[in-house]
Design an enzyme around this catalytic site. Structure first.
Site, PDB file in Angstrom:
ATOM      1  N   GLY A 186       0.795  -1.217   0.000  1.00 18.89           N
ATOM      2  CA  GLY A 186       0.000   0.000   0.000  1.00 18.89           C
ATOM      3  C   GLY A 186       0.830   1.270   0.000  1.00 18.89           C
ATOM      4  N   SER A 187       0.484   2.179   0.890  1.00 15.17           N
ATOM      5  CA  SER A 187       0.934   3.568   0.822  1.00 15.17           C
ATOM      6  C   SER A 187       2.420   3.758   1.092  1.00 15.17           C
ATOM      7  CB  SER A 187       0.135   4.402   1.825  1.00 15.17           C
ATOM      8  OG  SER A 187       0.605   5.723   1.871  1.00 15.17           O
ATOM      9  N   CYS A 188       2.998   4.719   0.360  1.00 21.03           N
ATOM     10  CA  CYS A 188       4.383   5.138   0.584  1.00 21.03           C
ATOM     11  C   CYS A 188       4.550   5.845   1.927  1.00 21.03           C
ATOM     12  CB  CYS A 188       4.824   6.079  -0.533  1.00 21.03           C
ATOM     13  SG  CYS A 188       4.782   5.367  -2.187  1.00 21.03           S
TER      14      CYS A 188
END
Length: 588
Positions: free
Chosen positions: A64-66
């Site tokens: 998922g998210s950085c």
């Protein structure tokens, strides 16, 4: 007393001890872990509701998210943090959060990679006491046995095995200032962990670290600025955590609004442009096919690699600004031809006359199957996928996978045919996605039990000009239900285009509110109505994150279904006919 001893690869040195929290599914720390309580808030994850505080977390990798690196840094600096991380395979996002804590703030949290076989062997020890000591992991059935937790000696210094040019060495020696020196140290440590032997020049950067996760992210940015940080390549900024011009009018508390706005200002003081969008591919600075760039923000990375054919890794928050300060990135992974080849072949059953919810649903489902593998999708050659369809697919795919890109045969630029995307090699895995399987993911995204819809949330990622035009067309001549709020997020540049075309006026007549600068992954109350129990969205990404981020149940559907719900205040909760089962999703 029985013991299991495992030797692994230390990604970040340190010692730690705690009870083992084990799951065989990757976890996005952003949207999946509360940065203040350490509770797992991803309501789709097997560890949902568990606390990471003081425990040894074992997961295959992140996903998922950085911004996961930023959440981990918040936990390390402000508590409560895990005692250690154990991974089956290296994960750049989580490792970078621990490296920043060590390099910039002199606080250690060990990260150990042990491989998939040893990771599977750990499952029976879930709940047992686990100790990390450098490269060693010891699982002990007796949790009260003696343990020495003295801090390990740090390995400071500019030593590196990478091949450096004269400018690299000057950056490392501090000739370009302390900020660039520290940035170069972090770039080199990550490059070595990634297996790169040298660095490459990049032409532009997109910074995701401007999202406010808590005091640690502002402290990091202010430290760089105090050291004289200035970007050396054109640099854009991701959506920040507030609408910088209107957060007070929107009712945001100053305790959040002020530091969130200040964080954007600090990055602009480093020379970044005022862009504030999670869809930088909609700006005039869109990179070209083959261009070497450094982008963070998971959906932007996937879109850049897959749809534009530009080249970037899935860069974690903080490494993005470090590379913008130095202009140099690790020469590995998706920057190279061999790092862009598909290893997973996915045959898709394409439905008859699907609506626009097909693409985010498919992206969400394929992301769950892909893990870190780059997939090649076949069976979609005649789908006439638009850039908005691919944006929606990529955002949902990036939410559930850890891969930096995808290919769709006959559609994306590096997959004119199957052989091209596979690089002439046989895929490591082959799968088929049927409509019955997509129906299960549809039901997973539709968590709402009530037909009521109090909020319709659109624009995750930020809406494009064509999406706003389509939305205005659907809203023309109608008005939102008095008990339902429709809120749309977009970038400033797109908002200006839509205003000039008259679409903003149409949407405001309908009763919609448009918010710029920020996005749904950062919005909470009061933009999310405090009394609302359910919301509706056409974003696979937000349908996944919203139950954990804002504690609301979710309806997921097409843009048309979202507008109909905004008008009526309800969603029929019917599965669309193209999925082949037009029954209410709760009837099975």
């Amino acid at each position: 007393m029985t013991m299991t001893r495992i030797k692994g690869r230390s990604l970040v040195e340190g010692r730690g001890q705690g009870s083992l929290l084990w799951a065989n599914q990757g976890l996005s720390f952003w949207g999946g872990v509360d940065p203040f309580s350490a509770e797992v808030i991803d309501r789709h994850h097997p560890l949902s509701g568990q606390s990471l505080a003081g425990r040894v977390l074992a997961i295959p990798s992140g996903r998922g998210s950085c911004t996961g690196s930023s959440v981990l840094l918040e936990l390390i600096l402000n508590g409560p943090a895990p005692a250690a991380l154990v991974l089956a395979e290296p994960d750049e996002i989580l490792t970078l959060g621990a490296l920043v804590a060590e390099q910039v703030f002199n606080v250690q949290l060990p990260v150990l990679c042990i491989g998939h076989a040893a990771f599977a062997d750990l499952e029976p020890h879930a709940g047992a006491s686990v100790r990390i000591d450098g490269e060693q992991l010891l699982a002990v059935d007796a949790p009260d046995s003696p343990w020495s937790a003295e801090p390990m000696a740090r390995t400071d210094g500019p030593r590196t095995s990478l091949s450096l040019n004269a400018r690299d060495r000057a950056l490392l020696a501090g000739e370009y200032g302390q900020a660039a020196q520290v940035a170069m140290q972090l770039v080199l440590r990550m490059a070595e962990l990634m297996g790169a032997s040298e660095l490459l020049d990049i032409s532009q950067a997109h910074i995701d670290g401007c999202i406010y996760t808590g005091p640690a992210c502002l402290r990091f940015a202010e430290q760089l600025r105090e050291w004289g940080a200035q970007v050396c390549v054109p640099t854009t900024l991701n959506a920040i955590s507030v609408d910088q011009r209107r957060w007070r009018a929107l009712g945001i508390e100053p305790s959040f609004g002020e530091p969130a706005s200040a964080l954007g200002d600090v990055y602009m003081a480093m020379g970044a442009q005022l862009s504030f969008t999670c869809a930088p591919y909609l700006l005039d600075s869109t990179p070209a096919l083959g261009e070497q760039i450094v982008w963070a923000e998971s959906n932007a990375v996937v879109y850049a690699n897959s749809v534009l054919g530009a080249r970037t890794l899935k860069y974690p928050d903080y490494l993005d600004i470090c590379i913008a300060l130095t202009g140099r990135a690790p020469r590995c992974g998706a920057h190279l031809d061999e790092g862009r080849r598909a290893t997973l072949l996915v045959e898709v059953q394409y439905p008859q006359e699907p609506d626009d919810s097909f693409w985010p649903l498919l992206g969400y489902h394929v992301g769950l199957l892909a893990g870190r593998s780059i997939p090649l999708l076949t069976g979609l050659e005649h789908s006439a996928a638009s850039s908005d369809d691919l944006k929606a697919f990529g955002a949902a795919f990036a939410t559930t996978s850890a891969a930096p890109m995808f290919h769709i045969a006959g559609i994306t630029p590096e997959a004119p045919d199957e052989a091209s995307a596979l690089g002439g090699q046989a895929p490591a895995r082959q799968l088929r996605v049927t409509l019955d399987e997509l129906l299960e993911s549809w039901r997973g995204l539709n968590s709402a039990e009530s037909a009521e819809v109090s909020l319709v949330a659109l624009g995750n990622p930020h809406c494009s000009a064509t999406e706003l035009a389509r939305l205005a067309e659907l809203c023309e001549g109608h008005h939102s239900h008095p008990d339902t709020t429709l809120v749309v997020t977009c970038g400033r540049a797109v908002h200006e285009q839509a205003a000039a075309a008259g679409h903003v006026a149409t949407l405001e007549r309908f009763g919609a509110r448009l918010i710029t600068d920020t996005c749904w992954c950062m919005l909470g109350e009061p933009v999310v109505p405090p009394g609302a129990r359910t919301l509706m969205t056409n974003s696979g990404k937000y349908a996944h994150y919203a139950p954990g981020l804002v504690g609301r149940q979710v309806h997921f559907g097409s843009l048309t279904a979202c507008v109909e719900a905004a008008c009526s205040g309800r969603n029929a909760r019917a599965v669309p006919a193209w999925l082949g089962n037009p029954q209410p999703h709760g009837s099975h």
